[in-house]
Design a protein around this motif. Structure first.
Motif, short mmCIF file in Angstrom:
data_model
loop_
_atom_site.label_atom_id
_atom_site.label_comp_id
_atom_site.label_asym_id
_atom_site.label_seq_id
_atom_site.Cartn_x
_atom_site.Cartn_y
_atom_site.Cartn_z
N ALA A 38 61.77 43.52 70.93
CA ALA A 38 60.62 44.65 70.46
C ALA A 38 61.02 45.89 71.29
CB ALA A 38 59.44 44.16 70.35
N ALA A 39 60.74 46.94 70.86
CA ALA A 39 60.73 48.18 71.65
C ALA A 39 59.50 49.16 71.40
CB ALA A 39 61.97 48.85 71.68
N ARG A 40 58.77 49.78 72.09
CA ARG A 40 57.75 50.48 71.87
C ARG A 40 57.75 51.76 72.71
NH1 ARG A 40 56.19 45.18 72.46
NH2 ARG A 40 55.21 44.22 70.29
N LYS A 41 57.16 53.00 72.13
CA LYS A 41 57.26 54.19 72.75
C LYS A 41 56.02 54.82 72.41
CE LYS A 41 60.17 58.15 74.23
NZ LYS A 41 59.96 57.77 75.85
N THR A 42 55.32 55.38 73.39
CA THR A 42 54.22 56.37 73.01
C THR A 42 54.20 57.59 73.62
OG1 THR A 42 52.95 54.43 72.31
CG2 THR A 42 51.70 56.35 72.72
N ILE A 43 54.19 58.73 73.30
CA ILE A 43 53.90 59.89 74.02
C ILE A 43 52.56 60.68 73.55
CG2 ILE A 43 54.75 62.00 74.96
CD1 ILE A 43 57.40 60.79 74.49
N ALA A 44 51.39 60.35 74.22
CA ALA A 44 50.04 60.87 73.61
C ALA A 44 49.97 60.77 72.34
CB ALA A 44 50.03 62.35 74.27
N GLN A 45 49.46 62.07 71.72
CA GLN A 45 49.52 62.10 70.25
C GLN A 45 50.71 62.58 69.46
OE1 GLN A 45 46.78 61.00 68.59
NE2 GLN A 45 46.11 60.24 70.58
N GLN A 46 51.84 62.82 70.43
CA GLN A 46 53.24 63.46 69.85
C GLN A 46 53.96 62.37 69.23
OE1 GLN A 46 55.51 65.06 72.80
NE2 GLN A 46 56.78 66.33 71.23
#
Length: 949
Positions: free
Chosen positions: A755-763
């Motif tokens: 699995a891979a996850r990426k989060t940049i604030a609300q963008q």
């Protein structure tokens, strides 16, 4: 017992001694503060601010520089650190539902500076082994998910649909090989799992929700009663500012692609075409305060109307259109009180009543509307109160009480009250006339409730976070079985002689031990009581090594129609141990391992069907109305009978169903916003509860019943086969003991996941996964997947010895390859887009022949289970596009959703009945064998508009 007020509930909780918190409604911030040389800094003041927090929370670091701020509502927080001689420092933290936001802070020597550090929430949680994801309101809004909150669960690795009963609107999802009736659904701490069948028991729309937490595996000892996933939801609260929405959605048949139905589709196609439909979905919500930082409120309402016409694709009325209209009035309200510093009280209520009118059953004959027209009531109102009391840095006490209600009630029109007749003397599909026929209480006519009282205490002892708690839960169901007109009649023909005869099926009673006679209906009220306790310790052995160990105990008292305990499932001890190692000590990676045992709480379906004194009788004669049995009827010297006038027999010392789980994994943050994970999992079913129905009911040892509850493979009287029995597959098939011994229930799931996850604030939010898995056994679990039978604890897997042959193999939920991508992106100028894509293997297929005689309802495997091929690979995509426009204080958001973008309409199941016919004629080949019986839905466009302030 009806507890009428949240405040009464909270007061009553003070009397409770042994109770349990089934789910968290908050998270926490914790970490450590040091100076520039790495030495711990005690005495640092830590202040926490957030729009999600009433007032300000303050604590002080201890001797080792550590601090902890528990009981925080999910949301974004600002944390300020200060101490004389050092510069103030400010950090941002994102608190997730039942999650921990970790902060490691270094203060610089200075008296005049203030340092502000902003950034993303850590993508690796080094405090837990629990698998799954958290979905905030913003993420859910941007993804192209459906209106039911459980649609977001599909975004998790290892999740796919199954064939369980959905009561028309729930989402049936398997989690890592466990059936959809083995999950737990919790809203604001209220267990909303359907009481009688174990499925999703409450529908809530996305506007009501603050965050959804999905625990798919390796969860702590405070969570119980499930072997699948824990779906934990927190609804929105008010705040120190007023905020609200008005929203609406529209879709219709004109915005949907043509539904596929071809010559490759079976006469038993389970889908019903909907050539006409208009659906409106609209509502509003408002949150704010009565007193700032003291009293907050939130309320929401959602009306959903769905006016449609349905059209059977095959049969006597193929192509004809029948109306079916539904209306849902969903609403929610919450009141949050800040009673004192560290003391809060939350009262919550939410409801999902739905009504349906029209063709509530699939039409088979236009001339007899009584066989399909009716009215249905679904849903209920839930409420609860939760109080939290913080004892400084010592610990946190949480008390809660709640009540869940659900119902599923079917009634017929005036015509629907007549006797239902089926003509089996002609080629199938057999014509049906008359009334609605059999209305099963456990399926179509029941109402249930769950009273839940619980408490837990978390203590902070140096490097230990110890949590203890317990619960008392009372579950109750009232069910009414009825045949319209008092019986159901089948007209049949003897294949050898051509003689016409009739089968009469009815609910009965036995008077003085004589022949069973019909009764108008069978109405029962049944209860089960659950008792639970747990202890959980999260021990920070080293700064980068955590041992998360716990022990849970459950006991269930299953009661019969006379309110006496018929079975006590006890000694359900469940050890759970997790080990988490952060190799570099910076919170950017973890290596973890977990072992746990999970017991399953059997829903009240088993009470109703096995211990409700239900007697189900079929007599045979030559009269279309009389119910008295005629022993000269072809091949039926005796009536057929299932159940009994008393509680169904149960093996002594029967034990509960459980599953063991082993998980190992590694997760690494490749950047502050991007992580990858590799995980291996092994799940093994240790024991099951089910029934066998080959008892000779006339033998005294069998207590007048044809079925008995057993642990398959056990040593009890009925599981071992030491009783007079009926084989059901030969004329006059009554035998003395012994019967064949039942085999042990087996289900083994193995998987490797990336699995891979990426989060940049609300963008940007992105999650991608691939799961390679295998599941083998002779038992699907709480759902019998090949038929969709959802009767946990009494599915047909072990009913008759003839069905044991070839029963081991690939289970229905075996999907070797599953890939999933979910992502949402928002531009700086307000445009956002969401995409969901899945690719998964089809399901394995069986090759069955019908049993003889057919009333038994079971099928025989002609080849080893799951070895008759596989349905086609499934792949599809959903898309959403929206644009936020700011008009003064209001944000207007028009959106377009496209569900099933590729319009694949892929087959999801095929007809697996190789041989069928009247009474399982072994020479009658089924022309529909291997034809499609179910498909994914067609492409659908939905328009939405929301105005927010």
């Amino acid at each position: 017992m009806r507890l009428r007020s949240p405040f009464c509930l909270s007061a009553f909780l003070g009397l409770i001694v042994s109770v349990l918190a089934l789910a968290q409604t908050t998270g926490e911030i914790r970490g450590a503060v040091s100076d520039a040389n790495g030495a711990p800094l005690p005495g640092v003041t830590v202040e926490v601010f957030s729009p999600s927090l009433q007032g300000t929370r303050t604590t002080v670091t201890g001797a080792g520089g550590a601090f902890q701020v528990p009981a925080l509502a999910p949301g974004a927080y600002r944390v300020v650190f200060s101490i004389s001689g050092f510069a103030k420092e400010e950090r941002q933290a994102q608190v997730k539902l039942d999650g921990t936001a970790s902060l490691s802070v270094t203060l610089q020597v200075s008296a005049a500076e203030r340092v502000t550090v902003s950034g993303e929430a850590p993508v690796v949680d080094v405090n837990t082994t629990t698998g799954g994801s958290n979905y905030g309101a913003a993420t859910i809004t941007r993804l192209p998910v459906g209106r039911n909150y459980t649609e977001i669960v599909k975004s998790n690795p290892g999740v796919s649909p199954d064939r369980a009963d959905r009561q028309g609107r729930s989402t049936a999802l398997t989690v890592y090989g466990s059936t959809s009736a083995e999950n737990s659904f919790i809203v604001d701490g209220v267990d909303t799992t359907n009481v009688i069948r174990g499925m999703q028991g409450k529908v809530i729309n996305n506007e009501f929700i603050q965050e959804v937490e999905v625990k798919t595996d390796s969860y702590r000892a405070e969570y119980g009663n499930a072997t699948g996933g824990i779906i934990n939801v927190i609804t929105k609260s008010g705040g120190n500012e007023y905020h609200g929405d008005a929203f609406g959605r529209y879709n219709s048949a004109a915005l949907r692609s043509d539904e596929k139905f071809t010559s490759h589709d079976s006469d038993t196609f389970t889908g019903t075409l909907t050539p006409g439909e208009t659906k409106w979905d609209y509502g509003a919500d408002l949150g704010g305060y009565v007193l700032k930082d003291r009293v907050w409120f939130f309320g929401a309402y959602n009306r959903v109307t769905d006016n449609q016409t349905i059209s059977p694709p095959r049969g006597p009325v193929a192509g004809q259109e029948f109306p079916l209209d539904s209306r849902s009035d969903l609403w929610s309200a919450k009141l949050t009180l800040n009673l004192a510093t560290g003391a809060t009280l939350v009262g919550t209520v939410f409801a999902d009543p739905t009504t349906e009118d029209g063709a509530v059953r699939r039409p088979n004959s236009a001339d007899d509307p009584g066989s399909y027209l009716g009215h249905r009531d679904i849903g209920g109102t839930d409420y609860g109160a939760r109080s939290s009391l913080l004892f400084g840095s010592i610990g946190l006490l949480t008390l809660q009480a709640s009540r869940h209600n659900d119902r599923f009630l079917l009634t017929g029109t005036a015509a629907g009250q007549a006797i239902q007749f089926t003509d089996e003397t002609v080629a199938p599909p057999f014509p049906i006339s008359g009334g609605l026929g059999r209305i099963n209480g456990y399926q179509d006519s029941n109402r249930s409730h769950r009273n839940q009282f619980q408490a837990d205490f978390v203590g902070y002892l140096r490097n230990h976070e110890v949590k203890v708690g317990g619960a008392f839960v009372q579950r109750a169901t009232e069910a009414t079985d009825i045949f319209s007109g008092g019986q159901q009649v089948s007209k049949r023909i003897d294949e050898d002689t051509g003689q016409i005869y009739y089968a009469h099926t009815f609910f009965g009673t036995r008077l003085g031990g004589g022949e069973a006679v019909p009764v108008p209906f069978n109405d029962v009220k049944l209860h089960s009581n659950d008792y639970s306790a747990f202890v959980q310790d999260s021990w920070k052995v080293l700064s980068n090594l955590t041992v998360d160990a716990g022990l849970r105990f459950d006991r269930t008292d299953i009661k019969g129609f006379d309110q006496k305990v018929v079975s006590r499932l006890t000694n359900e001890w469940q050890p759970r141990v997790g080990l988490i190692w952060d190799p570099w000590g910076g919170g950017s990676a973890k290596v973890y391992a977990f072992y746990g045992r999970f017991y399953y709480a059997i829903p009240t379906d088993i009470n109703v069907r096995d211990f409700g004194s239900e007697l189900f009788v079929t007599t045979y004669n030559f009269d279309p109305l009389a119910t008295q049995h005629d022993p000269t009827a072809p091949n039926h010297p005796r009536p057929d009978q299932q159940g009994g006038a008393f509680n169904e027999p149960i093996d002594p010392n029967i034990k509960g169903m459980y599953q063991d789980e082993y998980t190992i994994g590694v997760e690494k943050a490749l950047s502050p916003t991007f992580s990858v994970e590799l995980k291996g999992m092994y799940r093994r079913l240790g024991r099951a509860i089910d029934d066998r129905c080959d008892l000779n009911y006339s033998a005294p040892v069998n207590l007048g019943n044809s079925c008995a509850n057993i642990n398959p493979g056990g040593t009890g009287l009925w599981s071992s086969g030491n009783f007079p029995w009926y084989d059901g597959y030969s004329l006059g098939g009554f035998h003395d003991a012994p019967a064949p011994q039942s085999p042990a229930a087996k289900r083994v799931y193995r998987a490797i996941q990336i699995a891979a996850r990426k989060t940049i604030a609300q963008q940007l939010w992105l999650q991608a996964s691939y799961v390679y898995s295998a599941i083998r056994g002779n038992y699907d679990g709480a759902v019998h997947e090949s038929t969709g039978q959802t009767d946990p604890g009494l599915n047909e897997d072990f009913d008759y010895p003839a069905t044991y042959h070839n029963a081991y193999g690939r289970l229905f939920l075996d999907r070797p390859h599953q890939f999933r991508l979910d992502t949402a992106y928002t531009t700086s100028f307000g445009l956002h887009a969401g995409l969901q894509v899945y690719i998964r293997s089809g399901v394995p297929l069986d090759k069955l022949r019908a049993d003889w005689p057919d009333y038994l309802g079971s099928d025989l495997y002609m080849v080893p289970r799951g070895s008759a091929g596989r349905t086609a690979t499934e792949y599809e995509a959903n898309l959403s596009i929206g644009y936020s426009m700011i008009v003064g204080p209001v944000t207007i958001l028009p959106e377009l959703y496209v569900y099933n973008l590729l319009n694949r309409q892929t087959e999801t199941y095929r007809n697996i009945q190789f041989i069928t016919g009247p009474e399982g004629d072994p020479n009658q080949f089924n022309p529909d064998y291997r034809k499609v019986v179910a498909r994914t839905p067609p492409r659908q466009f939905v328009f939405a508009l929301k105005a927010s302030f």
